[in-house]
Structures are given as C-alpha cells and as structure tokens.
Write a protein that holds these residues in place. Structure first.
Motif, PDB file in Angstrom:
ATOM      1  N   CYS A  18      -6.295   0.521  -7.717  1.00 61.88           N
ATOM      2  CA  CYS A  18      -5.167   0.233  -6.826  1.00 61.88           C
ATOM      3  C   CYS A  18      -4.422  -0.989  -7.373  1.00 61.88           C
ATOM      4  CB  CYS A  18      -5.654  -0.023  -5.409  1.00 61.88           C
ATOM      5  SG  CYS A  18      -4.279  -0.421  -4.326  1.00 61.88           S
TER       6      CYS A  18
ATOM      7  N   ASN B 230      -4.302   1.895   7.594  1.00 61.31           N
ATOM      8  CA  ASN B 230      -3.392   1.695   6.450  1.00 61.31           C
ATOM      9  C   ASN B 230      -1.955   1.976   6.856  1.00 61.31           C
ATOM     10  OD1 ASN B 230      -6.080   2.421   5.669  1.00 61.31           O
ATOM     11  ND2 ASN B 230      -5.404   2.557   3.556  1.00 61.31           N
TER      12      ASN B 230
ATOM     13  N   CYS C 155       0.871  -1.179   0.000  1.00 62.33           N
ATOM     14  CA  CYS C 155       0.000   0.000   0.000  1.00 62.33           C
ATOM     15  C   CYS C 155       0.909   1.230   0.000  1.00 62.33           C
ATOM     16  CB  CYS C 155      -0.876  -0.032   1.250  1.00 62.33           C
ATOM     17  SG  CYS C 155      -1.722   1.516   1.614  1.00 62.33           S
TER      18      CYS C 155
ATOM     19  N   CYS D 229      -2.269   8.403  -0.531  1.00 62.62           N
ATOM     20  CA  CYS D 229      -2.552   7.184  -1.303  1.00 62.62           C
ATOM     21  C   CYS D 229      -2.463   7.562  -2.777  1.00 62.62           C
ATOM     22  CB  CYS D 229      -3.956   6.698  -0.960  1.00 62.62           C
ATOM     23  SG  CYS D 229      -4.736   5.768  -2.284  1.00 62.62           S
TER      24      CYS D 229
HETATM   25  S1  SF4 Z   1      -6.208   2.306  -2.529  1.00 65.30           S
HETATM   26 FE1  SF4 Z   1      -4.506   3.515  -1.666  1.00 65.30          FE
HETATM   27  S2  SF4 Z   1      -4.752   3.327   0.545  1.00 65.30           S
HETATM   28 FE2  SF4 Z   1      -5.985   1.675  -0.389  1.00 65.30          FE
HETATM   29  S3  SF4 Z   1      -4.591  -0.063  -0.477  1.00 65.30           S
HETATM   30 FE3  SF4 Z   1      -4.404   0.961  -2.453  1.00 65.30          FE
HETATM   31  S4  SF4 Z   1      -2.638   2.355  -2.140  1.00 65.30           S
HETATM   32 FE4  SF4 Z   1      -3.308   1.727  -0.111  1.00 65.30          FE
END
Ligand code: SF4
Length: 319
Positions: free
Chosen positions: A271, A119, A91, A177
């Motif tokens: 993501c 997170n 992440c 993010c």
């Molecule tokens: S959307 Fe953003 S906060 Fe959520 S897992 Fe993916 S990178 Fe991490």
C-alpha cells in the motif's frame, strides 16, 4: 538499523523520549514497515486500533497508518490531539466512496440499514448506521434481524464475501482497494505449484477467484491468529505484505510467501499510502505536533454514533 540524526542520536531514541515527554502513544497498522511496527505502542488492524484509540490515557495519539484511521481515532477521542505524519496517506478504497454520491445512493434506496466499512472518510461515516471492519463485518451483519435490508459500502469484494457468508439482502457499493485487486489467481496457482504443501491465506478484500482457492479467509488479525494456531509450515499470503513482519515474529520457524502483484515490475501489492509514513516523519510529527487531524464538531458527533455501535456489537461478540 536505526536511522541516525546529526549528532549521533537515533530517530528511534528521540521518538521514545518525545513520547514520554508529551504523554503520546503511537498506534501502528499491520501494513506499516517493520521498523515502525517495532516502535509503536500498539500494532493492530483497524478494529484493534479503534478500540485502543477509544480507551487510553495519552494526551497525543500519533497514527502510523492512513487518514481514515487517524480520523476514526479523533472521532473516538475528540479531546486528544491526533497526529498523522503525512496527510497524503489516503486510501484508494475510501476515495472510491464520495460523500455526496453516497448520500444520493442512500436516498435512492430508502429503508435500508447503512453499514460502512471503516475505510471511509469521516463524512461517509456520518451518513452511516453502523461501521464495521473486516474483523467484525460478518458478526455485525448477523447481529441485525433476519430480513433487514442493508446497504454496504465501499468494498465490493468484502461486500460480496459477506453476502456469501450471511445470505443477507445487501446492496453493495462498487469500490475496491487497489492493493487487494493486485492479487491474481494465476500468480497464486503458480505459487501453489512451486510450494505444493503451502496453505493459501487471503484477505476478504481480494477478488472472488482468489478467495475461492483460499484455505483460510480473514482480516489481517485473523490471518495472524490463523498462522499462530495452524499446524502448517508454509503460507502463501494474499494481503499487504506488512503483516508478514508480525507473522515472522509470532512463528519464526514457518515460511511466508507474499503473493506478487499482477505487474511484476512494480511494488503495487504494497500500500503506497501506508508506506508514506516513515520513522523520520514520525519523529518530525511528534516534535512539531503536526500535521494534526482537525474535524468539524458536527461530523465528529454524527460519525461517532455508528463507530460506537460497532464497538458495542464487537464487545458483545467477544471481538
Ligand atoms: S491497503 Fe487498500 S484499503 Fe488498506 S489503506 Fe491501503 S488502499 Fe486503503
């Protein structure tokens, strides 16, 4: 269409069989692809999945999500085997908060209650007083006495949103993010012109200009609840588009328009970490019972306290 293995059996059928045989459950985040959401025992946001991880009778939890979520499940249920089908499912937000730097930041700013977003790595959680998710962040901050000074990490957009909502004294870590940073005001204005009747629904990890044009701001589960109850017909959705699978299931007669990324040549509003998980990897992971989340006992003990505090405050708040 179900993926088919040699011999004609589908991965999905095999996953169902293995789940039963091994007394395993699959917890899937809303940002997983629709086929994975459909084979999961529970689909939810980080809070709902943590609550489920804390109370279930399974021997094995397979997490269809990213590493910090699987770690949270392991911390809450250390006696269970917790599996993550691809250990590279990290992440960017969690990576933006290195435990050593964060420890120094806390030492440099003494006397503040440390609230961290779920997170984060298990090591960062172990340095925290209370964990929160985007579903309960405002309620958790509001549960603290007025005047209590706070450190909030790692998402600066969510942190600034909470300051705006609560007016509390918060020092905010400068993390983001990469997915939610992709949504631009320009792209939303363009969509608003194209769909003048649409309502814009936005995740609080988005930047301020995007939040300012929102009709509704909320966590993934709050966005889902909103479209279920609201009388609108079209929604411009500024969060990872995986959630649209559940929106279509809940209210199929409505229209949902995902906000495209700034760079229209890439799929970076999705993501890439979440999308590393596939049905085939889930099957292989359940079959081989690896990769498994292994955490140091001391980290589990220290990280558990702030997560349990989050669950207790959430329960009191009826979340
Ligand atoms: S959307 Fe953003 S906060 Fe959520 S897992 Fe993916 S990178 Fe991490």
């Amino acid at each position: 269409m179900a993926l088919v293995m040699n011999g004609g059996t589908s991965y999905i059928n095999e996953i169902k069989r293995l789940k039963e045989e091994k007394n395993a459950i699959i917890l899937a985040h809303y940002y997983q692809t629709g086929d994975i959401q459909d084979i999961a025992d529970n689909v939810g946001d980080s809070l709902a999945l943590a609550q489920k991880a804390a109370s279930n009778d399974a021997d094995i939890i397979l997490f269809a999500g990213v590493k910090f979520m699987a770690e949270t499940a392991k911390i809450l249920s250390p006696e269970k085997k917790v599996l993550l089908p691809d250990m590279a499912a990290g992440c960017s937000l969690s990576d933006s908060c290195n435990p050593a730097d964060f420890e120094k930041f806390i030492k440099d700013n003494p006397g503040r209650t440390v609230i961290t977003y779920v997170n984060t790595s298990a090591e960062v959680k172990a340095l925290s007083d209370i964990i929160c998710t985007s579903s309960n962040a405002v309620k958790i901050i509001e549960s603290l006495p007025e005047g209590e000074k706070i450190i909030f990490a790692p998402d600066r957009n969510l942190g600034n949103y909470i300051i705006n909502q609560t007016g509390r004294d918060m020092l905010v870590w400068n993390g983001t993010c990469h997915v939610h940073e992709e949504f631009s005001l320009e792209a939303i204005i363009k969509l608003k012109k194209q769909y003048p009747d649409a309502k814009t629904i936005v995740h609080p990890e988005c930047e301020l200009p995007v939040r300012m044009v929102a009709d509704f701001i909320g966590s993934t589960s709050a966005l889902l609840s909103f479209i279920k109850k609201d009388n609108g017909e079209i929604y411009i959705v500024a969060t990872e588009p995986g959630i649209i699978h559940q929106m279509v299931k809940a209210r199929p007669e409505k229209k949902y328009i995902p906000v495209p990324p700034r760079d229209s040549t890439c799929a970076c509003s999705e993501c890439n970490f979440m999308k590393l998980i596939t049905v085939k990897k889930i099957y292989e992971c359940l079959l081989n019972e690896k990769p498994e989340i292994i955490l140091d006992k001391n980290i589990i003990e220290r990280a558990r306290k702030p997560i349990v505090r989050m669950l207790e405050i959430s329960e009191k708040a009826g979340l």
